[in-house]
Design a protein around this motif. Structure first.
Motif, PDB file in Angstrom:
ATOM      1  N   ILE A  32       0.888  -1.165   0.000  1.00  0.00           N
ATOM      2  CA  ILE A  32       0.000   0.000   0.000  1.00  0.00           C
ATOM      3  C   ILE A  32       0.920   1.207   0.000  1.00  0.00           C
ATOM      4  O   ILE A  32       1.584   1.495   0.998  1.00  0.00           O
ATOM      5  CB  ILE A  32      -0.936  -0.001   1.210  1.00  0.00           C
ATOM      6  CG1 ILE A  32      -1.741  -1.304   1.260  1.00  0.00           C
ATOM      7  CG2 ILE A  32      -1.884   1.196   1.171  1.00  0.00           C
ATOM      8  CD1 ILE A  32      -2.484  -1.511   2.560  1.00  0.00           C
ATOM      9  N   ILE A  33       0.973   1.914  -1.118  1.00  0.00           N
ATOM     10  CA  ILE A  33       1.980   2.932  -1.351  1.00  0.00           C
ATOM     11  C   ILE A  33       1.323   4.304  -1.389  1.00  0.00           C
ATOM     12  O   ILE A  33       0.389   4.539  -2.159  1.00  0.00           O
ATOM     13  CB  ILE A  33       2.721   2.706  -2.690  1.00  0.00           C
ATOM     14  CG1 ILE A  33       3.075   1.219  -2.890  1.00  0.00           C
ATOM     15  CG2 ILE A  33       3.943   3.593  -2.764  1.00  0.00           C
ATOM     16  CD1 ILE A  33       4.070   0.673  -1.935  1.00  0.00           C
ATOM     17  N   GLY A  34       1.805   5.216  -0.552  1.00  0.00           N
ATOM     18  CA  GLY A  34       1.249   6.564  -0.563  1.00  0.00           C
ATOM     19  C   GLY A  34       1.925   7.447   0.468  1.00  0.00           C
ATOM     20  O   GLY A  34       2.646   6.961   1.345  1.00  0.00           O
ATOM     21  N   PRO A  35       1.713   8.747   0.382  1.00  0.00           N
ATOM     22  CA  PRO A  35       2.377   9.684   1.292  1.00  0.00           C
ATOM     23  C   PRO A  35       1.775   9.636   2.690  1.00  0.00           C
ATOM     24  O   PRO A  35       0.744   8.982   2.928  1.00  0.00           O
ATOM     25  CB  PRO A  35       2.112  11.043   0.624  1.00  0.00           C
ATOM     26  CG  PRO A  35       0.803  10.841  -0.095  1.00  0.00           C
ATOM     27  CD  PRO A  35       0.834   9.423  -0.584  1.00  0.00           C
ATOM     28  N   ASP A  36       2.398  10.327   3.623  1.00  0.00           N
ATOM     29  CA  ASP A  36       1.850  10.452   4.967  1.00  0.00           C
ATOM     30  C   ASP A  36       0.468  11.091   4.885  1.00  0.00           C
ATOM     31  O   ASP A  36       0.245  12.037   4.128  1.00  0.00           O
ATOM     32  CB  ASP A  36       2.762  11.328   5.836  1.00  0.00           C
ATOM     33  CG  ASP A  36       4.108  10.683   6.108  1.00  0.00           C
ATOM     34  OD1 ASP A  36       4.208   9.452   5.943  1.00  0.00           O
ATOM     35  OD2 ASP A  36       5.048  11.405   6.485  1.00  0.00           O
ATOM     36  N   LYS A  40      -3.112   4.940   4.963  1.00  0.00           N
ATOM     37  CA  LYS A  40      -2.490   3.607   5.043  1.00  0.00           C
ATOM     38  C   LYS A  40      -2.663   2.990   6.429  1.00  0.00           C
ATOM     39  O   LYS A  40      -3.074   1.830   6.560  1.00  0.00           O
ATOM     40  CB  LYS A  40      -0.998   3.707   4.695  1.00  0.00           C
ATOM     41  CG  LYS A  40      -0.699   4.308   3.341  1.00  0.00           C
ATOM     42  CD  LYS A  40       0.783   4.261   3.000  1.00  0.00           C
ATOM     43  CE  LYS A  40       1.668   5.004   3.976  1.00  0.00           C
ATOM     44  NZ  LYS A  40       1.414   6.471   3.979  1.00  0.00           N
ATOM     45  N   THR A  41      -2.330   3.745   7.466  1.00  0.00           N
ATOM     46  CA  THR A  41      -2.396   3.225   8.827  1.00  0.00           C
ATOM     47  C   THR A  41      -3.823   2.888   9.217  1.00  0.00           C
ATOM     48  O   THR A  41      -4.085   1.855   9.844  1.00  0.00           O
ATOM     49  CB  THR A  41      -1.799   4.243   9.811  1.00  0.00           C
ATOM     50  OG1 THR A  41      -0.398   4.390   9.537  1.00  0.00           O
ATOM     51  CG2 THR A  41      -1.966   3.778  11.252  1.00  0.00           C
ATOM     52  N   THR A  42      -4.774   3.744   8.855  1.00  0.00           N
ATOM     53  CA  THR A  42      -6.181   3.480   9.164  1.00  0.00           C
ATOM     54  C   THR A  42      -6.633   2.156   8.551  1.00  0.00           C
ATOM     55  O   THR A  42      -7.293   1.345   9.210  1.00  0.00           O
ATOM     56  CB  THR A  42      -7.063   4.630   8.656  1.00  0.00           C
ATOM     57  OG1 THR A  42      -6.728   5.827   9.370  1.00  0.00           O
ATOM     58  CG2 THR A  42      -8.537   4.323   8.875  1.00  0.00           C
ATOM     59  N   LEU A  43      -6.278   1.913   7.298  1.00  0.00           N
ATOM     60  CA  LEU A  43      -6.670   0.670   6.635  1.00  0.00           C
ATOM     61  C   LEU A  43      -6.081  -0.544   7.353  1.00  0.00           C
ATOM     62  O   LEU A  43      -6.791  -1.525   7.630  1.00  0.00           O
ATOM     63  CB  LEU A  43      -6.223   0.694   5.174  1.00  0.00           C
ATOM     64  CG  LEU A  43      -6.460  -0.584   4.364  1.00  0.00           C
ATOM     65  CD1 LEU A  43      -7.929  -0.975   4.381  1.00  0.00           C
ATOM     66  CD2 LEU A  43      -5.956  -0.419   2.935  1.00  0.00           C
ATOM     67  N   LEU A  44      -4.794  -0.498   7.684  1.00  0.00           N
ATOM     68  CA  LEU A  44      -4.162  -1.642   8.346  1.00  0.00           C
ATOM     69  C   LEU A  44      -4.723  -1.861   9.745  1.00  0.00           C
ATOM     70  O   LEU A  44      -4.882  -3.006  10.186  1.00  0.00           O
ATOM     71  CB  LEU A  44      -2.652  -1.435   8.402  1.00  0.00           C
ATOM     72  CG  LEU A  44      -1.904  -1.608   7.076  1.00  0.00           C
ATOM     73  CD1 LEU A  44      -0.408  -1.425   7.286  1.00  0.00           C
ATOM     74  CD2 LEU A  44      -2.179  -2.962   6.446  1.00  0.00           C
ATOM     75  N   ARG A  45      -5.045  -0.787  10.446  1.00  0.00           N
ATOM     76  CA  ARG A  45      -5.613  -0.937  11.795  1.00  0.00           C
ATOM     77  C   ARG A  45      -7.015  -1.547  11.746  1.00  0.00           C
ATOM     78  O   ARG A  45      -7.404  -2.299  12.648  1.00  0.00           O
ATOM     79  CB  ARG A  45      -5.636   0.416  12.505  1.00  0.00           C
ATOM     80  CG  ARG A  45      -4.248   0.862  12.953  1.00  0.00           C
ATOM     81  CD  ARG A  45      -4.264   2.285  13.509  1.00  0.00           C
ATOM     82  NE  ARG A  45      -5.073   2.385  14.727  1.00  0.00           N
ATOM     83  CZ  ARG A  45      -4.636   2.094  15.954  1.00  0.00           C
ATOM     84  NH1 ARG A  45      -3.378   1.673  16.120  1.00  0.00           N
ATOM     85  NH2 ARG A  45      -5.413   2.242  17.003  1.00  0.00           N
TER      86      ARG A  45
END
Length: 309
Positions: A32-36, A40-45
């Protein structure tokens, strides 16, 4: 192995995920590639059952992330972006503790972590808080693997570590993939995309494109040049005003531009820039990378000021 459909999540009035869809096959290394702030973190959590989405569905190994959260937690290894192990415990004590939580031991599953743990085993009696950034990541990965998970969720595992440790970590992930472990990894580093089987480019809580890195780069259909000169900051602004230049972005030691080949040639662009006072101009046709594709896709999206987290 992992599926999610129309996942949405907001924090107050700020949208973190805006209806993302995706799936990851068993044994796949998915990036999952993208800037800060892209989500990304929300999806993984959400996938790790740590938070709930506002809407949408997600499953891991056929289990629903809401109804079957306890069962999922025994089947995944999760490594958050921030080092979250016990700083006052030694390397060995941290690993022993996490093994005991899942009813196993270091001896029973040592073969799973051997390639990783050997890098930090000489420091097994050192407190985790005293390790370097790369050593901390190796310890965190060992703890995530010690219970033999079927899927690994890694949130920006290479952020803040040195280049050697980054390379070592990706080599470790490759070997884990060969053992049949499904891996979801998020990263802001576009150059790491090529190490994944497939990637999803994410921005402002939306997937811009999902495909193999080679296919994404191969679909870049515009003429792309790299331009450099002596006054790079001024050159960037001037390039964006040149007739025939469609987009222009800073790219390492050069600027990458897309051009209308019917309006502009290398020599005509050089003369425009010389006329604006630039010297030592170098212009080279280049092959598009995943980062070039991301910038083009992002430029084509309407900016939503409420979708930034």
């Amino acid at each position: 192995m992992v599926c999610f459909e129309n996942l949405k999540k907001s924090y107050g009035h700020t949208a973190a995920l805006c209806g993302v869809d995706g799936s990851v096959s068993k044994g796949e290394l998915f990036g999952i590639i993208g800037p800060d702030g892209a989500g990304k973190t929300t999806l993984l959590r959400i996938l790790a059952t740590l938070i709930m989405s506002d809407s949408g569905v997600a499953t891991v190994d056929g289990l629903d992330v809401v109804r079957d959260c306890k069962r999922i937690r025994t089947r995944i290894g999760y490594m958050p972006g921030r080092f979250s192990l016990y700083h006052d415990l030694t390397v060995e004590e941290n690993l022993t503790f996490f093994a005991s939580v899942f009813g196993t031991s270091i001896r029973e599953n040592y073969h799973l972590i051997a390639d990783i743990y050997r890098h930090i085993e000489p420091f097994r009696n050192r407190r985790a808080g005293q390790l370097s950034g790369g050593m901390k990541q190796k310890l965190a990965l060992s703890c995530a693997l010690i219970h033999k998970p079927s899927a690994l969720l890694l949130d920006e595992p290479t952020t803040g570590v040195d280049p050697v440790s980054r390379r070592e970590l990706w080599e470790m992930l490759r070997r884990l993939k060969e053992q049949g472990i499904t891996i979801l990894v998020s990263t802001p580093y576009m150059d790491e995309a090529t190490r994944c089987d497939r990637i999803a480019l994410i921005r402002n809580g939306q997937f811009l494109k999902t495909d193999t890195p080679a296919h994404i780069a191969g679909q870049f259909g515009k003429t792309l040049w790299a331009v450099s000169g002596e006054r790079m900051a001024t050159l960037l602004a001037d390039l964006r005003r040149c007739r025939g230049v469609l987009t222009c972005f800073a790219f390492g030691s050069t600027h990458h531009i897309t051009v209308d080949a019917g309006l502009l040639t290398v020599e005509s662009l050089r003369q425009q820039l010389i006329g604006q006072g630039h010297t030592h101009i170098e212009i080279q046709p280049v092959t598009a990378t995943v980062e070039d594709c991301f910038m083009e896709l992002a430029a084509g999206k309407t900016e939503n000021p409420e979708s930034r987290i």
